[in-house]
Design an enzyme around this catalytic site. Structure first.
Site, PDB file in Angstrom:
ATOM      1  N   ASN A  78       0.846  -1.189   0.000  1.00 43.92           N
ATOM      2  CA  ASN A  78       0.000   0.000   0.000  1.00 43.92           C
ATOM      3  C   ASN A  78       0.889   1.250   0.000  1.00 43.92           C
ATOM      4  O   ASN A  78       2.096   1.169  -0.201  1.00 43.92           O
ATOM      5  CB  ASN A  78      -0.940  -0.044   1.210  1.00 43.92           C
ATOM      6  CG  ASN A  78      -2.273   0.612   0.934  1.00 43.92           C
ATOM      7  OD1 ASN A  78      -2.339   1.709   0.374  1.00 43.92           O
ATOM      8  ND2 ASN A  78      -3.353  -0.040   1.336  1.00 43.92           N
ATOM      9  N   HIS A  81      23.482   1.959  13.009  1.00 46.30           N
ATOM     10  CA  HIS A  81      24.418   3.060  13.176  1.00 46.30           C
ATOM     11  C   HIS A  81      25.111   2.933  14.526  1.00 46.30           C
ATOM     12  O   HIS A  81      24.509   2.469  15.500  1.00 46.30           O
ATOM     13  CB  HIS A  81      23.696   4.408  13.087  1.00 46.30           C
ATOM     14  CG  HIS A  81      23.034   4.645  11.767  1.00 46.30           C
ATOM     15  ND1 HIS A  81      23.718   5.122  10.675  1.00 46.30           N
ATOM     16  CD2 HIS A  81      21.757   4.444  11.358  1.00 46.30           C
ATOM     17  CE1 HIS A  81      22.892   5.222   9.652  1.00 46.30           C
ATOM     18  NE2 HIS A  81      21.695   4.810  10.041  1.00 46.30           N
ATOM     19  N   GLY A  90      -0.493  -1.745   8.748  1.00 37.91           N
ATOM     20  CA  GLY A  90      -0.048  -0.365   8.579  1.00 37.91           C
ATOM     21  C   GLY A  90       0.872   0.123   9.684  1.00 37.91           C
ATOM     22  O   GLY A  90       0.751  -0.268  10.847  1.00 37.91           O
ATOM     23  N   ALA A 125      -0.778  -3.635  13.464  1.00 34.34           N
ATOM     24  CA  ALA A 125      -0.501  -2.246  13.095  1.00 34.34           C
ATOM     25  C   ALA A 125       0.343  -1.547  14.154  1.00 34.34           C
ATOM     26  O   ALA A 125       0.136  -1.715  15.357  1.00 34.34           O
ATOM     27  CB  ALA A 125      -1.807  -1.495  12.891  1.00 34.34           C
ATOM     28  N   LYS A 182       5.846  -8.793  19.962  1.00 39.66           N
ATOM     29  CA  LYS A 182       5.916 -10.085  20.653  1.00 39.66           C
ATOM     30  C   LYS A 182       4.809 -10.988  20.134  1.00 39.66           C
ATOM     31  O   LYS A 182       3.720 -10.511  19.770  1.00 39.66           O
ATOM     32  CB  LYS A 182       5.778  -9.897  22.165  1.00 39.66           C
ATOM     33  CG  LYS A 182       6.907  -9.081  22.788  1.00 39.66           C
ATOM     34  CD  LYS A 182       6.788  -9.028  24.287  1.00 39.66           C
ATOM     35  CE  LYS A 182       7.870  -8.142  24.905  1.00 39.66           C
ATOM     36  NZ  LYS A 182       9.216  -8.619  24.574  1.00 39.66           N
ATOM     37  N   ARG A 219      -0.109 -15.135  19.954  1.00 35.43           N
ATOM     38  CA  ARG A 219      -0.613 -16.506  19.869  1.00 35.43           C
ATOM     39  C   ARG A 219      -0.345 -17.034  18.466  1.00 35.43           C
ATOM     40  O   ARG A 219       0.047 -16.296  17.555  1.00 35.43           O
ATOM     41  CB  ARG A 219      -2.102 -16.575  20.170  1.00 35.43           C
ATOM     42  CG  ARG A 219      -3.003 -15.806  19.192  1.00 35.43           C
ATOM     43  CD  ARG A 219      -4.463 -16.028  19.530  1.00 35.43           C
ATOM     44  NE  ARG A 219      -5.371 -15.290  18.677  1.00 35.43           N
ATOM     45  CZ  ARG A 219      -5.801 -15.700  17.477  1.00 35.43           C
ATOM     46  NH1 ARG A 219      -5.369 -16.856  16.973  1.00 35.43           N
ATOM     47  NH2 ARG A 219      -6.658 -14.967  16.775  1.00 35.43           N
TER      48      ARG A 219
END
Length: 206
Positions: free
Chosen positions: A83, A113, A149, A167, A187, A190
């Protein structure tokens, strides 16, 4: 090793060499050309994207705008979809499997960095060039993943096949196959199982 070889191997490298500068400028130019096309300009878009990302499977579609550092160090599988506002900083290889869907404002960032500013700040080489020290780590995303997103995927991350990343998540490590993961850092919440099939979501079926 050349500086490009060091870069791709995840070693500390000089980011300001002429070879790398020209590769980045080429990619940035192709991104700009792509972003300036309209959706109905399919033939022109396909031509540009094949130059930018030569290792891309059939059936891919990048909505745009897109932003790649190099493009040539990214591999996209079949039926890839992105997208708006996909950003890929591919100083190390980015490998994405088949049937991966990416929501808006996703960033895939392989660079790292130095933490100390003494190592991170720009400096002048013996031949008078301004450059900086940088290094990175590759990113891998397996088949059949959904990246929602505003997800950021950081250097060294490995996302297994069949995963959904919620998201706004920041992926920093390894996500096992068929996992639902979200958060900062992301994390595993499930496993994704047969119980998640749409046929069991009668309230969503007309």
């Amino acid at each position: 090793m050349t500086e490009k070889e060091k870069m791709l191997a995840g070693r500390i490298y000089d980011a300001g060499t002429q070879e790398l500068l020209q590769l980045r400028q080429r990619a940035h130019r192709l991104c700009k050309l792509y972003n300036d096309t309209f959706e109905e300009d399919g033939e022109e878009r396909n031509k540009i994207i094949s130059e930018l990302i030569p290792d891309m499977g059939d059936g891919g579609y990048l909505q745009g705008p897109i932003f790649f550092d190099y493009g040539v160090f990214t591999k996209l599988g079949k039926n890839f979809y992105a997208n708006f506002n996909l950003t890929v900083l591919d100083v190390c290889p980015v490998t994405i499997g088949d049937n991966v869907f990416v929501g808006p404002n996703v960033s895939i960032l392989t660079p790292k960095h130095p933490l100390r500013y003494e190592d991170r700040n720009p400096y002048k080489t013996e031949d008078g060039r301004m450059t900086c020290r940088e290094y990175g780590a590759p990113i891998t995303i397996g088949d059949n993943c959904w990246i929602a997103g505003n997800v950021t995927i950081l250097a060294g991350a490995v996302i297994g096949s069949g995963c959904v990343i919620g998201a706004g998540s920041v992926v920093t490590g390894r996500i096992p196959n068929n996992s639902l993961a979200y958060g900062n850092p992301a994390k595993v919440v499930r496993a994704i199982t047969e119980a998640d099939a749409l046929k069991y979501k009668q309230e969503l079926l007309g």
